[in-house]
Design a protein around this motif. Sequence first.
Motif, PDB file in Angstrom:
ATOM      1  N   LEU A   1      27.601  52.456   0.074  1.00 19.99           N
ATOM      2  CA  LEU A   1      29.008  52.504  -0.307  1.00 19.99           C
ATOM      3  C   LEU A   1      29.492  51.145  -0.809  1.00 19.99           C
ATOM      4  N   THR A   2      29.438  50.112   0.039  1.00 19.16           N
ATOM      5  CA  THR A   2      29.966  48.808  -0.352  1.00 19.16           C
ATOM      6  C   THR A   2      28.960  47.709  -0.053  1.00 19.16           C
ATOM      7  N   ASP A   3      29.151  46.572  -0.723  1.00 19.50           N
ATOM      8  CA  ASP A   3      28.235  45.444  -0.570  1.00 19.50           C
ATOM      9  C   ASP A   3      28.558  44.560   0.624  1.00 19.50           C
ATOM     10  N   GLY A   4      29.780  44.607   1.101  1.00 22.40           N
ATOM     11  CA  GLY A   4      30.197  43.686   2.163  1.00 22.40           C
ATOM     12  C   GLY A   4      30.936  42.507   1.572  1.00 22.40           C
ATOM     13  N   ARG A   5      32.131  42.286   2.046  1.00 17.84           N
ATOM     14  CA  ARG A   5      33.010  41.254   1.511  1.00 17.84           C
ATOM     15  C   ARG A   5      32.409  39.855   1.648  1.00 17.84           C
ATOM     16  N   MET A   6      32.656  39.030   0.643  1.00 21.14           N
ATOM     17  CA  MET A   6      32.315  37.620   0.722  1.00 21.14           C
ATOM     18  C   MET A   6      33.445  36.883   1.451  1.00 21.14           C
ATOM     19  N   HIS A   7      33.091  36.164   2.522  1.00 22.82           N
ATOM     20  CA  HIS A   7      34.066  35.399   3.286  1.00 22.82           C
ATOM     21  C   HIS A   7      33.889  33.927   2.942  1.00 22.82           C
ATOM     22  N   VAL A   8      34.928  33.332   2.393  1.00 23.91           N
ATOM     23  CA  VAL A   8      34.846  31.959   1.902  1.00 23.91           C
ATOM     24  C   VAL A   8      35.164  30.988   3.028  1.00 23.91           C
ATOM     25  N   ALA A   9      34.346  29.945   3.119  1.00 21.74           N
ATOM     26  CA  ALA A   9      34.600  28.846   4.055  1.00 21.74           C
ATOM     27  C   ALA A   9      34.255  27.562   3.318  1.00 21.74           C
ATOM     28  N   GLY A  10      35.280  26.824   2.922  1.00 23.88           N
ATOM     29  CA  GLY A  10      35.033  25.616   2.138  1.00 23.88           C
ATOM     30  C   GLY A  10      34.402  25.969   0.813  1.00 23.88           C
ATOM     31  N   GLU A  11      33.231  25.386   0.537  1.00 22.58           N
ATOM     32  CA  GLU A  11      32.526  25.677  -0.711  1.00 22.58           C
ATOM     33  C   GLU A  11      31.383  26.665  -0.506  1.00 22.58           C
ATOM     34  N   THR A  12      31.330  27.308   0.650  1.00 18.45           N
ATOM     35  CA  THR A  12      30.298  28.302   0.909  1.00 18.45           C
ATOM     36  C   THR A  12      30.949  29.653   1.183  1.00 18.45           C
ATOM     37  N   ALA A  13      30.148  30.695   1.073  1.00 18.45           N
ATOM     38  CA  ALA A  13      30.651  32.036   1.355  1.00 18.45           C
ATOM     39  C   ALA A  13      29.584  32.807   2.121  1.00 18.45           C
TER      40      ALA A  13
ATOM     41  N   ARG B   1      28.313  36.675   3.344  1.00 15.28           N
ATOM     42  CA  ARG B   1      28.434  38.093   3.024  1.00 15.28           C
ATOM     43  C   ARG B   1      28.686  38.907   4.287  1.00 15.28           C
ATOM     44  N   GLY B   2      29.676  39.789   4.249  1.00 14.76           N
ATOM     45  CA  GLY B   2      29.913  40.716   5.344  1.00 14.76           C
ATOM     46  C   GLY B   2      28.887  41.838   5.336  1.00 14.76           C
ATOM     47  N   GLU B   3      29.048  42.784   6.222  1.00 14.89           N
ATOM     48  CA  GLU B   3      28.086  43.870   6.346  1.00 14.89           C
ATOM     49  C   GLU B   3      28.308  44.915   5.257  1.00 14.89           C
ATOM     50  N   ARG B   4      27.207  45.397   4.675  1.00 13.13           N
ATOM     51  CA  ARG B   4      27.274  46.509   3.750  1.00 13.13           C
ATOM     52  C   ARG B   4      27.639  47.768   4.525  1.00 13.13           C
ATOM     53  N   SER B   5      28.253  48.718   3.854  1.00  9.65           N
ATOM     54  CA  SER B   5      28.606  49.967   4.516  1.00  9.65           C
ATOM     55  C   SER B   5      27.865  51.133   3.871  1.00  9.65           C
ATOM     56  N   PHE B   6      27.501  52.094   4.716  1.00 10.94           N
ATOM     57  CA  PHE B   6      26.758  53.266   4.279  1.00 10.94           C
ATOM     58  C   PHE B   6      27.383  54.510   4.898  1.00 10.94           C
ATOM     59  N   VAL B   7      27.291  55.602   4.187  1.00 10.46           N
ATOM     60  CA  VAL B   7      27.669  56.905   4.715  1.00 10.46           C
ATOM     61  C   VAL B   7      26.398  57.567   5.240  1.00 10.46           C
ATOM     62  N   ASP B   8      26.460  58.106   6.446  1.00 16.58           N
ATOM     63  CA  ASP B   8      25.250  58.704   7.017  1.00 16.58           C
ATOM     64  C   ASP B   8      24.675  59.775   6.095  1.00 16.58           C
ATOM     65  N   TYR B   9      25.534  60.717   5.676  1.00 15.33           N
ATOM     66  CA  TYR B   9      25.098  61.744   4.728  1.00 15.33           C
ATOM     67  C   TYR B   9      26.231  62.035   3.749  1.00 15.33           C
ATOM     68  N   LEU B  10      25.895  62.035   2.472  1.00 19.26           N
ATOM     69  CA  LEU B  10      26.791  62.544   1.439  1.00 19.26           C
ATOM     70  C   LEU B  10      26.109  63.761   0.843  1.00 19.26           C
ATOM     71  N   LEU B  11      26.799  64.896   0.863  1.00 18.71           N
ATOM     72  CA  LEU B  11      26.235  66.145   0.358  1.00 18.71           C
ATOM     73  C   LEU B  11      26.867  66.473  -0.989  1.00 18.71           C
ATOM     74  N   LEU B  12      26.018  66.745  -1.960  1.00 20.33           N
ATOM     75  CA  LEU B  12      26.479  67.049  -3.313  1.00 20.33           C
ATOM     76  C   LEU B  12      26.005  68.438  -3.731  1.00 20.33           C
ATOM     77  N   HIS B  13      26.776  69.048  -4.605  1.00 18.67           N
ATOM     78  CA  HIS B  13      26.355  70.296  -5.230  1.00 18.67           C
ATOM     79  C   HIS B  13      26.512  70.130  -6.727  1.00 18.67           C
ATOM     80  N   ARG B  14      25.392  70.069  -7.414  1.00 20.88           N
ATOM     81  CA  ARG B  14      25.382  69.870  -8.873  1.00 20.88           C
ATOM     82  C   ARG B  14      26.218  68.644  -9.259  1.00 20.88           C
TER      83      ARG B  14
END
Length: 771
Positions: free
Chosen positions: A36-48, A50-63
């Motif tokens: 789903l997402t990459d995880g927010r970049m948290h800035v501290a001074g001149e470094t950043a 990465r937060g945790e990526r997020s995933f959906v356990d199951y996404l069900l699609l039909h066509r």
Amino acid sequence: MSKKGLTEQEIRSRYIRPALVGAGWGAADIREEYYLTDGRMHVAGETATRGERSFVDYLLLHRHVPLAVVEAKDNRHAVGGGLQQALRYAELLDAPFAYSSNGDGFIEHCRLPAAGPIERELPLAAFPAPDDLWARYTAAHALTPETAALITQPYYRERGGKTPRYYQEVAIQRALNAVAGGQRRLLLVMATGTGKTFTVAQIMWRLWKAGRVGRMLFLADRNFLIDQAKTNDFKQFADVMTKITGRVIDKSYQLYLALYQGVSGSEEWHNVYRQFSPDFFDLVVIDECHRGSAADDSAWREVLTYFDSAIQIGLTATPKETAYVSNIDYFGAPLYTYSLRQGIDDGFLAPYKVLRVNVDKDAPGWLPAPGQTDKYGHVIEPRQYNVLDWDRAVVLEQRNELVAERVADYLRATDPYAKTIVFCVDIAHAERLRRCLVNAIGGEAAANRRYVMRITGDSPEGKNELDNFISPEERFPVIATTSKLLTTGLDVQTCKVIVLDTIINSMTEFKQIIGRGTRLRPDLGKTHFTIIDFRDVTRLFYDPAFDGDPVQSDEWPGEPPDLPPAPGDDPPEPAEKSPQYVVDDVPVWIVRERVQYYDPTGALITQSFADYSRDRTLAHYRTLDDFLQSWDAAGRKKELIVELIRRGVLLEELAQQAGGDYDPFDLVCHVAYGQPPLTRRQRASAVQRDDVFTRHGETARAVLAALLDRYADSGIEAIETAADPRLGRELLQLPPFNRFGTPMEIVRAFGGRDAYAAAVSRLRRQLYHVH
């Protein structure tokens, strides 16, 4: 083992997935751990970080249509323990059904209008089949076989190519659903850097392959936008695509790319679009539609009116909504909005910090003495001048030099080769600042003439360097001074610094400028960007309109012209200019600087760093004991430090304000709980007098002393590395540790591997027991 003792992953593999497969969901229908997402970049001074990526356990699609989200929990949770999380994901993904399961059964939440209950409990073996959910979906949307075939048309897929992100899939599907429902004008609002052109290319492909549209027209206002689209996002149309460049039209193609200015104009002979019949195109896409197409009387609007029978899709990061021009009046409310704030929070866009610089003459202004002359002997009109006049009515040369020196100092302190855009009042101001920056930069600018370039519409030399400035692979130019040319559309992926030395009152223009920095390229060292503001432009961040829904209102007075007269050009200089005085003997200085951050809630921090960090700490650790317990329990202190940064504790800024070599532990204890801080050197010295140190022999004490020296110089990481079996061995092979023997000999000096590990562990614990 009982079901209660199984992990969530085991519940999924043993119970939930078999239930889905048993209901008829095939491998192509199930996306497990859907990214789903990459995880927010948290800035501290001149470094950043990465937060945790997020995933959906199951996404069900039909066509290809998302139908359901399933969230799993272990069996120690209730069957509905994951439903609220599932609903949040279902809302993000436009999925009409949300499910939660702990392996015993399912709780279903139906987001469609329904006569029955919204939620119901289902046995594990009674999960709905794909056809069941699809029937409920088609009934709710009143889909016919023809409209169902349209919205289920496959995506364009390229082996090894880009696949749509979740929000792009939502925008694409909403557009197809809207067309299937008969809507003919669509507006998509997506922040700069989130892939508007890629998104619309997929919409066009699916509509075209479904036979819903035949001939298509893509309109933009800059040549490079057309060329980028043709080369990258529209390459699947290569055999049926052409760019309109002259006055003779070949009508044998399916997709036409054109500049607004290239097909329309005030003179009748300019109107190339009239060579097409009004019903020639089935689809017209308008890129950056906040520009000319928003105005009722614009030449661009004439093109859209002429092709009124076509489906029309407007794309913008900044919808234009004033009392005089409106995207919403023409296209209707946005079909989908993906904001800058959401993009940053999801980790797809770069966060920013703001360095606000106040110059002494800006706010109170400057009053020339009676009869005072400027650098060229002109008598200066006697009145009060202020920041609104700089580089318009009056040029304060020392102010321009001060701006250049501050920018040069910032680059020297951070990254001398950080791509930087300096936005100026006009072309003349851009040239003055270019010259000042060359002098302020010094050596690097002398070594390469392209280090600083003026890239404006009147400069062929500058415009010839535009591709090099954009390219991540090209080091030069590093700094580009400009006025209007770089405000929109440019994909400067590695732009790390935006300098504002011009008054901007248009929210639309401000958003476009900020968008030049929002591309995120961690692989190239671009994790965030900095805005250096010399004219209080960033006050617009506090306007609710900055990242809210578009509403119609008056723009700030004095808004600059919205549309350049020719592709890629700056507005021409006015034929008659007010008197401009050049003053070289008025000293200026910086009276105040303030750094501000875009915090995890989406607002610029306005508190002091200490107050803000205290609030962010106390929100998670109410008392000093709570914090000390978490600190003691942390397997690696580095992980807890990263977590503090993610929660908004500005450790680097606190360290700069404290002025000493303080451990993050001391900074937090001091700021949040009022404890007197100790420097790292003081902590290390105290430990050397402790039993944890003196119990060992000479070689072991020397190794521990070297670790404490490392801690005093650079923090806890060296000691935590020493405690790691693999990394510790590598560390002991480096100076100064290799003076004491091989890693094996050093370990033996402690009495063996276990004794060595225990000694390092005691050392780490004791460091934070010193008060």
